[in-house]
Scaffold this motif. Structure first.
Motif, mmCIF file in Angstrom:
data_model
loop_
_atom_site.group_PDB
_atom_site.id
_atom_site.type_symbol
_atom_site.label_atom_id
_atom_site.label_comp_id
_atom_site.label_asym_id
_atom_site.label_seq_id
_atom_site.Cartn_x
_atom_site.Cartn_y
_atom_site.Cartn_z
ATOM 1 N N ALA A 106 0.826 -1.201 0.000
ATOM 2 C CA ALA A 106 0.000 0.000 0.000
ATOM 3 C C ALA A 106 0.866 1.259 0.000
ATOM 4 O O ALA A 106 0.584 2.229 -0.715
ATOM 5 C CB ALA A 106 -0.925 -0.001 1.221
ATOM 6 N N ILE A 107 1.937 1.250 0.797
ATOM 7 C CA ILE A 107 2.824 2.417 0.847
ATOM 8 C C ILE A 107 3.490 2.637 -0.511
ATOM 9 O O ILE A 107 3.624 3.770 -0.980
ATOM 10 C CB ILE A 107 3.869 2.229 1.969
ATOM 11 N N ALA A 108 3.881 1.544 -1.162
ATOM 12 C CA ALA A 108 4.473 1.665 -2.496
ATOM 13 C C ALA A 108 3.460 2.245 -3.478
ATOM 14 O O ALA A 108 3.808 3.074 -4.335
ATOM 15 C CB ALA A 108 4.952 0.301 -2.978
ATOM 16 N N ALA A 109 2.201 1.831 -3.352
ATOM 17 C CA ALA A 109 1.156 2.358 -4.240
ATOM 18 C C ALA A 109 0.956 3.851 -4.013
ATOM 19 O O ALA A 109 0.751 4.616 -4.963
ATOM 20 C CB ALA A 109 -0.154 1.610 -4.005
ATOM 21 N N LEU A 110 1.016 4.289 -2.739
ATOM 22 C CA LEU A 110 0.887 5.716 -2.433
ATOM 23 C C LEU A 110 2.009 6.516 -3.101
ATOM 24 O O LEU A 110 1.789 7.600 -3.643
ATOM 25 C CB LEU A 110 0.915 5.944 -0.922
ATOM 26 N N LYS A 111 3.208 5.952 -3.049
ATOM 27 C CA LYS A 111 4.357 6.644 -3.652
ATOM 28 C C LYS A 111 4.176 6.764 -5.163
ATOM 29 O O LYS A 111 4.432 7.816 -5.756
ATOM 30 C CB LYS A 111 5.643 5.895 -3.316
ATOM 31 N N LEU B 89 1.430 6.902 -6.755
ATOM 32 C CA LEU B 89 0.371 7.867 -7.034
ATOM 33 C C LEU B 89 0.859 9.311 -6.901
ATOM 34 O O LEU B 89 0.183 10.232 -7.366
ATOM 35 C CB LEU B 89 -0.813 7.636 -6.091
ATOM 36 N N GLY B 90 1.996 9.517 -6.264
ATOM 37 C CA GLY B 90 2.538 10.869 -6.192
ATOM 38 C C GLY B 90 2.613 11.467 -4.811
ATOM 39 O O GLY B 90 2.956 12.648 -4.662
ATOM 40 N N TYR B 91 2.312 10.703 -3.771
ATOM 41 C CA TYR B 91 2.414 11.228 -2.413
ATOM 42 C C TYR B 91 3.885 11.303 -2.009
ATOM 43 O O TYR B 91 4.644 10.334 -2.168
ATOM 44 C CB TYR B 91 1.623 10.353 -1.440
ATOM 45 N N GLY B 92 4.279 12.453 -1.455
ATOM 46 C CA GLY B 92 5.679 12.662 -1.105
ATOM 47 C C GLY B 92 6.082 11.996 0.186
ATOM 48 O O GLY B 92 7.251 11.635 0.378
ATOM 49 N N ARG B 93 5.137 11.833 1.109
ATOM 50 C CA ARG B 93 5.425 11.190 2.410
ATOM 51 C C ARG B 93 4.461 10.016 2.586
ATOM 52 O O ARG B 93 3.541 10.071 3.406
ATOM 53 C CB ARG B 93 5.252 12.207 3.533
ATOM 54 N N PRO B 94 4.651 8.957 1.808
ATOM 55 C CA PRO B 94 3.664 7.872 1.815
ATOM 56 C C PRO B 94 3.486 7.213 3.174
ATOM 57 O O PRO B 94 2.385 6.783 3.520
ATOM 58 C CB PRO B 94 4.208 6.891 0.773
ATOM 59 N N GLU B 95 4.572 7.110 3.979
ATOM 60 C CA GLU B 95 4.439 6.476 5.300
ATOM 61 C C GLU B 95 3.519 7.302 6.201
ATOM 62 O O GLU B 95 2.664 6.748 6.910
ATOM 63 C CB GLU B 95 5.812 6.309 5.969
ATOM 64 N N ASP B 96 3.699 8.633 6.165
ATOM 65 C CA ASP B 96 2.837 9.494 6.985
ATOM 66 C C ASP B 96 1.389 9.431 6.502
ATOM 67 O O ASP B 96 0.452 9.385 7.310
ATOM 68 C CB ASP B 96 3.332 10.943 6.923
ATOM 69 N N ILE B 97 1.197 9.442 5.196
ATOM 70 C CA ILE B 97 -0.151 9.366 4.633
ATOM 71 C C ILE B 97 -0.808 8.045 5.027
ATOM 72 O O ILE B 97 -2.001 7.998 5.365
ATOM 73 C CB ILE B 97 -0.106 9.523 3.103
#
Length: 986
Positions: free
Chosen positions: A494-499, A501-509
């Motif tokens: 999921a964190i890799a997918a967030l990254k 998608l363009g999120y800069g801080r995927p772990e925080d998101i």
């Protein structure tokens, strides 16, 4: 194939179908037997038809070979076939129903009535069955006729029961000669009966209710038992099988709380149940409810009373989920997993009749409260209105309607086999072939070629209505991974997918998103809300990833979610309308004013889902029509005030969202916001007056008019504007007090009325406030009376008014009240403004007033367009000066400042059209700024999306250029102001 002509000796039926029998030899034996019977009974036309080679003879013997049910009717009563050689099937059906409508006769007994009804039922079944199979009647016409017969039969049985109870002294009818008239007892036809869609061998769903205030029984406590016994007798008259058959199987289980209530339910009990415990499936059922027998007027009153239960004030997307859950439970219980032919249930199975009905009903429940035209009982009419209103496209409506009637035709054929309430295609090949031929097909293969694509189309359309598309694959391969964020905040996939998608801080998101599932916010407190949120997580996360700053966008949504009072409706809305998320992201990241509106009142988002959102800016007439329909089902005064708030907040939100989306130019927003205020005030004033009169009565000859001032008067309201008002009144000369229970003297009456009007608009309710209201522009301001008598106003203006008060009048406009009196007020203001004025003194007064404002309220930044030298006040004062000095036509009083400036003659001192263009651009900026954070005075403090919209509004390619452009433009305006009015004195 063309229509088969009815030659000499044929049936008066028509139709182009030529059904084939299952077995030719058997059919010929049926023919011979029927011909023999016709000869024995002297049925000459029928005998002649069967002995010849007329096509109708072949069609008839095919039908009696295919349908054991119609076969039995034909051989029991062949005389009815003789009638068909002399009268049309449609006429004979109608005459039969009319005969039933005349029952019971004066000497009718229960036994004779039961026999007459059963005989009539068989006649209707034969006439309609032959017309249906011959292709002479559409399923639409057949279902209407079947529904008319059933309703008429219920009425005959009810009249008999009521008359008998009256004769035995059990009840007292107000009109013994016409038992149904005013009796207070009524039967609601539900489901297909209520919608005029009854099938060939259907049960009839009814609810029997009575108005306990009618006093049918001497002791009111006897009514439930007496009338319940009557209902059981009525049911027996209709449903009991005798040697003559039956009339209709009666189902009473749709009544309120059937496990705990008698079979005859009082309207008071029913209303209490629906208002307190009614469920979504019962709302859906009530869409089709129709009074079919008894005191129809009482039935219509009851349906009107439960209208708010059925048709909600808000778009109800939770209803979609409830209907989907209901359909899935049916599927699981019945085992309907696939689309097929043999053994497929054309009503409850995948792609069946119920799915077309649910498709229409779900959207009717969602939007019917706002769009009264959707409140149609019939499925085909509901689909047509959904298409007409833009809720579905015309192709979908046409396709589903065509498929619906095909399914109904096949359903009728199934039921013609044995007169059973079956909707399942036979497993047996011979019976399946019989169904196919009764439905107008050559055989089971041809039936399958038409029916299977139909089932698949309906299944696909129904599935698209919901997010849970029955196991359909996810739109994105990482959807399941993103959903796992509801269970864990450290899922690597999921964190890799967030990254990605363009999120800069995927772990925080990931941690923020996971936190939503912990139930810490009110919106995610319930398991149902969390389940809905989990379903939409991938769509939601992907939408915010498209924002200029995905991380901040999602954090803004987190803050929004924290303030949301509940979540089920909101998440259901997103699930049903994923495209709305992109606009939601823009609102949340760029328009805090709209964001706060949604957080406080999530249902304002409903306005964006109206199909008209993209295609129109509502006119005042259209807004009036919509508000009138919305208020038409209000239960009381408080409900009216709540509905006014809902309507106004939705419509204001819609204008703001349209501006943000670029659908509406920002300079169109002022008139749009003002139109909303106009129609709301038009409705609010009479509602307040009527409520006030309940206690205090009316002053003889009283007339009122509401004058809009300031931005409301000049049609320049913004998203956050309050409304400046003056309430004018007059009354009969010599009137001393009102005529109510608590009379008031005229001055006190209208002052209290004005206080009540202010309270109606400003009192906090669950739906918020209507408008902030300012009455300080009345004569003498806060020191003067709250309501203004027209004569006193005229005297004040003639002797005491200041120049600034005359300036304010140039922006005055009547917005509500008595039309004749409004005309008098408007004429009074025109006369006052037309009085000759000393131009030099007026010029000095206007300039001095601008100086006082400038000294007392200096601008707070480069975007403070109202107070900036050369900003909005300068332009507004120039327009007002032009009107007061008659350098602009007084007919422009109450027009936007831009229009006044464009038409004004400033001579060589200034270019009015250039000033109008500046006003236009400043207005665009101000309208957009009002969507942003409060008190933002620099472009750097404006959210990125909004600053870009502001730049586009004034034809700039970069928000950073806005402040420099404004500085130059305000300098030009200030120069024009100085040229016209002189430099403001120190």
């Amino acid at each position: 194939m063309g229509e088969i002509a009815n030659g000499d000796g044929g049936f008066l039926i028509g139709g182009a179908n030529r059904p084939s029998p299952l077995d030719g030899d058997t059919a010929q034996r049926w023919r011979a037997d029927l011909q023999k019977l016709a000869a024995e009974r002297g049925l000459e036309n029928l005998d002649r038809l069967l002995s010849g080679d007329h096509l109708d003879a072949e069609r008839l013997v095919a039908v009696i070979d295919l349908s054991p049910h119609l076969n039995a009717i034909v051989f029991k009563d062949p005389e009815w076939l003789e009638e068909l050689t002399k009268g049309s099937s449609a006429d004979l059906t109608r005459e039969t129903i009319e005969t039933v409508a005349g029952l019971p006769g004066p000497d009718e007994t229960e036994q004779t009535l039961m026999a007459a009804l059963r005989r009539a039922r068989r006649r209707v079944a034969l006439f309609l069955g032959l017309a249906d199979v011959f292709g002479a009647a559409t399923p639409d016409a057949t279902t209407r006729a079947l529904s008319d017969f059933a309703a008429t039969a219920v009425g005959a049985a009810l009249r008999f029961c009521l008359r008998d109870l009256h004769a035995r002294g059990k009840i007292v009818l107000p009109h013994a000669e016409d038992p149904e008239k005013g009796c207070g007892v009524f039967v609601l036809g539900m489901g297909k009966l209520g919608a005029h869609e009854l099938n060939y061998s259907s049960d009839i769903d009814v609810i029997v209710l009575y108005d306990e205030r009618q006093g049918l029984t001497e002791d009111p406590l006897d009514a439930p038992e007496t009338l319940s016994r009557m209902v059981r007798r009525l049911t027996r008259i209709l449903a009991e099988r005798t040697g003559e058959g039956y009339v209709a199987r009666v189902d009473l289980r749709l009544r309120p709380d059937p496990g705990a209530t008698p079979v005859a339910v009082s309207t008071a009990m029913a209303l209490t149940y629906y208002e307190g415990s009614g469920r979504d499936w019962e709302r859906a059922a009530m869409i089709k409810a129709r009074p079919i027998a008894g005191d129809v007027d009482a039935g219509e009153r009851f349906l009107k009373e439960i209208t708010p239960f059925v048709w909600r004030k808000y778009l109800d997307f939770a209803a979609v989920a409830a209907i989907e859950d209901m359909k899935q439970r049916i599927d699981r219980h019945r085992g309907f997993d696939t689309v097929g032919l043999k053994g497929h249930n054309v009503k409850l199975g995948r792609g069946g009749i119920r799915e077309v009905e649910f498709f229409a009903q779900a959207q009717q429940l969602i939007a019917g409260g706002r769009a009264p035209k959707l409140r149609r009982r019939r499925t085909d009419e509901a689909l047509a209105e959904l298409a007409s209103g833009g809720w579905i496209d015309a192709a979908t409506a046409s396709e589903l309607t065509e498929d619906y009637w095909l399914l109904r035709r096949v359903e009728h054929a199934i039921q013609m086999l044995a007169d059973e309430q079956s909707h399942t295609l036979p497993e047996d090949a011979t019976k399946l072939r019989a169904v196919a031929r009764l439905a107008g097909f050559e055989g089971e293969e041809a039936l399958g070629e038409a029916l299977l694509p139909c089932l698949k189309r309906v299944d696909r359309r129904f599935g698209r209505l919901f997010t849970e598309t029955r196991g359909a694959p996810s739109a994105r391969p990482d959807d399941e991974g993103l959903r796992r964020l509801s269970r864990s905040d450290d899922d690597g996939e999921a964190i890799a997918a967030l990254k990605v998608l363009g999120y800069g801080r995927p772990e925080d998101i990931a941690r923020v998103v996971h936190g939503w599932s912990l139930g810490r916010y009110k919106a995610t407190l319930t398991s149902t809300a969390r389940a809905r949120l989990t379903e939409v997580l991938p769509t939601l996360i992907a939408a915010f990833a498209k924002a200029p700053d995905p991380d901040n966008a999602l954090m803004a949504f987190d803050r929004f979610l924290a303030g949301l009072p509940s979540g089920i409706q909101f998440f259901s809305l997103i699930a049903s309308n994923p495209k709305i998320l992109e606009l939601l992201a823009a609102v949340i990241t760029s328009a805090p004013a709209l964001r706060e509106t949604i957080a406080a009142r999530p249902h304002v988002f409903d306005a964006l889902l109206d199909p008209a959102f993209l295609g129109e800016v509502p006119t005042r007439d259209l807004l009036r029509e919509r508000l009138s329909a919305f208020l038409g089902i209000a239960r009381d005064y408080e409900d009216v005030l709540g509905r006014l708030r809902i309507f106004a907040s939705e419509q204001r939100f819609l204008v703001g969202a349209r501006m943000l989306s670029g659908i509406v130019e920002a300079d169109e927003a002022g008139p749009a916001f003002s139109n909303i205020a106009d129609v709301v005030l038009e409705a609010t004033l009479p509602a307040v007056e009527a409520e006030f009169a309940l206690t205090h009565g009316r002053i003889p000859g009283a007339r009122t008019a509401l004058l809009g001032m300031g931005r409301l008067g000049s049609r320049e309201l913004t998203a956050s504007s309050d409304v400046d008002l003056i309430l004018f009144y007059d009354h009969d000369e010599g009137a001393e007090s009102s005529d109510g229970k608590r009379p008031l003297a005229p001055s006190a009456y209208f002052a209290r009325l004005t206080q009540r009007l202010i309270a109606a608009m400003t009192a906090p309710m669950r739906e918020g406030i209507l408008y902030d209201v300012d009455f300080r522009l009345r004569p003498s301001g806060n020191k003067g009376p709250l309501a203004t008598e027209l004569g006193a106003f005229r005297r004040y203006q003639e002797g005491e008014a200041w120049t600034w008060e005359r300036m304010a009048l140039t922006r005055a406009r009547i917005v509500a009240g008595d039309p004749d009196f409004a005309g008098e007020v408007a004429e009074t203001i025109r006369v006052i403004l037309a009085e000759p004025r000393e131009v030099e003194q007026t010029t000095k007064d206007v300039a001095a007033m601008r100086q006082r404002i400038e000294a007392g309220k200096p601008p707070r930044g480069p975007l403070d367009l109202k107070l900036l030298p050369g900003g909005l006040i300068d332009l507004e004062f120039l327009a007002q000066w032009a009107l007061l000095t008659q350098n602009a036509d007084l007919g422009l009083c109450g027009a936007p400042s831009e229009a006044v400036l464009a038409a004004a003659d400033f001579g060589p001192a200034a270019d009015g059209k250039a000033l109008a263009r500046a006003m236009n651009r400043f207005t665009r900026i101000v309208q957009l700024l009002r969507l942003g954070p409060a008190d933002v005075r620099t472009i750097a403090a404006v959210p990125v999306g909004l600053s870009r919209a502001i730049a586009r509004a004034v034809d700039l390619d970069d928000p950073e250029k806005v402040e420099a452009w404004l500085a130059a433009e305000t300098e030009r305006v200030r120069a024009a102001f100085t040229n016209v009015l002189g430099a403001p004195p120190a």
